[in-house]
Design an enzyme around this catalytic site. Structure first.
Site, PDB file in Angstrom:
ATOM      1  N   LYS A 193      30.674 -61.320  26.756  1.00  0.00           N
ATOM      2  CA  LYS A 193      30.714 -59.907  27.117  1.00  0.00           C
ATOM      3  C   LYS A 193      30.711 -59.012  25.875  1.00  0.00           C
ATOM      4  O   LYS A 193      30.929 -59.466  24.752  1.00  0.00           O
ATOM      5  CB  LYS A 193      31.943 -59.613  27.973  1.00  0.00           C
ATOM      6  N   ILE A 194      30.520 -57.715  26.105  1.00  0.00           N
ATOM      7  CA  ILE A 194      30.422 -56.769  24.994  1.00  0.00           C
ATOM      8  C   ILE A 194      31.747 -56.678  24.236  1.00  0.00           C
ATOM      9  O   ILE A 194      31.780 -56.398  23.046  1.00  0.00           O
ATOM     10  CB  ILE A 194      29.973 -55.386  25.500  1.00  0.00           C
TER      11      ILE A 194
END
Length: 383
Positions: A193-194
């Site tokens: 994920k970011i």
């Protein structure tokens, strides 16, 4: 062999290491502790969602949210068909039946018109769903205003699957953070994920009672007495103090990470947008995507190579890419073991057939991006 370019690897900095060291130095290693408390507080401040509980995964967060909404055997839950399985599998954990709604082409998220039609028919049948779960796909918010409005009309709560959408916004800039305004919102900090905690998630809501109950259940539903006392079954879902330290460091640089993801998208776009047969995932005019992944559509009749040929060409150059999520209504488990009903489906099937996620890690260099672009163009020219 060229170095491996991964799809979306973690990007660690100095703060994460400091917070993790603080956790070790304090000897708070197991779940709960000062890093968890601080992470929840800072997360709430960043998102504007008043209450939150840090958990072991986004799937755990969805499970607790749906459980607290009373989802059980015989109930229906409406979800997005173009999503990751963890968005909807918790409904199955609880014994509910799934209704999967197709996406639109404006946002690639749940189609509000199809949702409205399904809720109208559900009301006529006398079986409204216990919850609607739209996914914020690839970092772009679903059309909250329209989805919230139609669900409010029928009295159905919305749990936003914002697992991919940390840092995304809805509305005029700067806008509301992803998940704000829903009954509850679910976030993921998986390794790709970011922002990541290696593994973990967050359940957030403006409803304090819901979060208090989720926190209680996430700690084995242990009663507040000196000995171990249990009057109901809970779960081992709490985030560890060490992982929360990583999350705090990641949250502190999230705005920079979003900016870099958007720059990477723009670099790809400028290089490929005029190539016949290549399109990019659109950004809906109602918000700002975090561009977690840059996603393209490949039309083989125009590009001379299909999505799979391009993926294999990239893999041959040691570059990871991935097809768009396979729609849930096409998954064998939801056709056979847990059969579901789908509303629409044609749009998500087309996006799966033609869609390819490109490497988008925030530590990518210009040379990395050029290597990806060169390989994509070569796949078309060589076909």
């Amino acid at each position: 062999m060229n170095k491996r370019i991964f799809l979306s690897p973690p990007h660690m900095g100095a703060l994460e290491q400091q917070f993790v060291w603080d956790a070790f130095n304090s000897n708070y290693i197991a779940p709960v502790g000062p890093q968890v408390d601080a992470f929840e507080k800072e997360f709430s401040e960043y998102t504007g969602i008043r209450h939150c509980v840090a958990l072991s995964s986004g799937t755990a967060a969805m499970h607790l949210a749906l459980k607290e909404l009373g989802v059980g055997p015989g109930d229906e839950v409406i979800g997005s068909t173009l999503t990751f399985v963890g968005s909807i599998s918790p409904a199955v954990f609880l014994g509910a039946d799934l209704v999967l709604v197709d996406c639109d082409r404006v946002s690639w998220n749940m189609d509000p018109d199809l949702l409205a039609r399904e809720l109208e028919q559900a009301k006529e049948r006398g079986q409204l769903p216990k919850a609607v779960v739209p996914t914020d796909l690839y970092g772009q918010c679903a059309d909250y205003d329209r989805i919230f409005a139609v669900c409010e009309r029928f009295g159905v709560p919305v749990v936003v699957d914002a697992a991919e959408a940390m840092g995304a916004r809805y509305g005029r800039r700067p806008g509301l953070h992803a998940g704000k305004g829903a009954k509850a919102a679910v976030f993921s900090f998986n390794g790709n994920k970011i922002m990541t905690t290696s593994g973990g998630g967050m359940l957030a809501s403006d409803d304090k009672a819901l979060i208090d109950r989720a926190r209680f259940l996430s700690q084995q539903a242990r009663e507040p007495v000196p000995h171990y006392e249990h009057t109901e079954i809970g779960f081992n879902y709490r985030m560890s103090n060490v992982l929360a330290g990583i999350g705090r460091g990641q949250l502190a640089v999230l705005d920079d990470r979003v900016q870099r993801r958007r720059e990477i998208f723009e670099y790809y776009r400028q290089a490929l947008e005029d190539v016949s047969g290549i399109e990019f995932m659109p950004e809906a005019d109602y918000g700002t995507s975090n561009r977690w992944l840059t996603v393209i559509l490949i039309t083989p009749e125009l590009f001379s190579a299909d999505r799979e040929a391009v993926r294999l060409a990239l893999e041959a150059e040691n570059i990871e890419s991935r097809p768009v999520w396979k729609p849930m209504h096409l998954q064998p488990v939801f056709q056979n073991t847990h059969p579901c009903r789908v509303v629409g489906g044609e749009v998500s099937e087309d996006l799966f057939t033609r869609g390819l996620c490109l490497p988008s890690g925030t530590a990518m260099t210009t040379q990395d991006l050029d290597r990806v672009i060169h390989t994509i163009l070569g796949a078309g020219f060589s076909s």
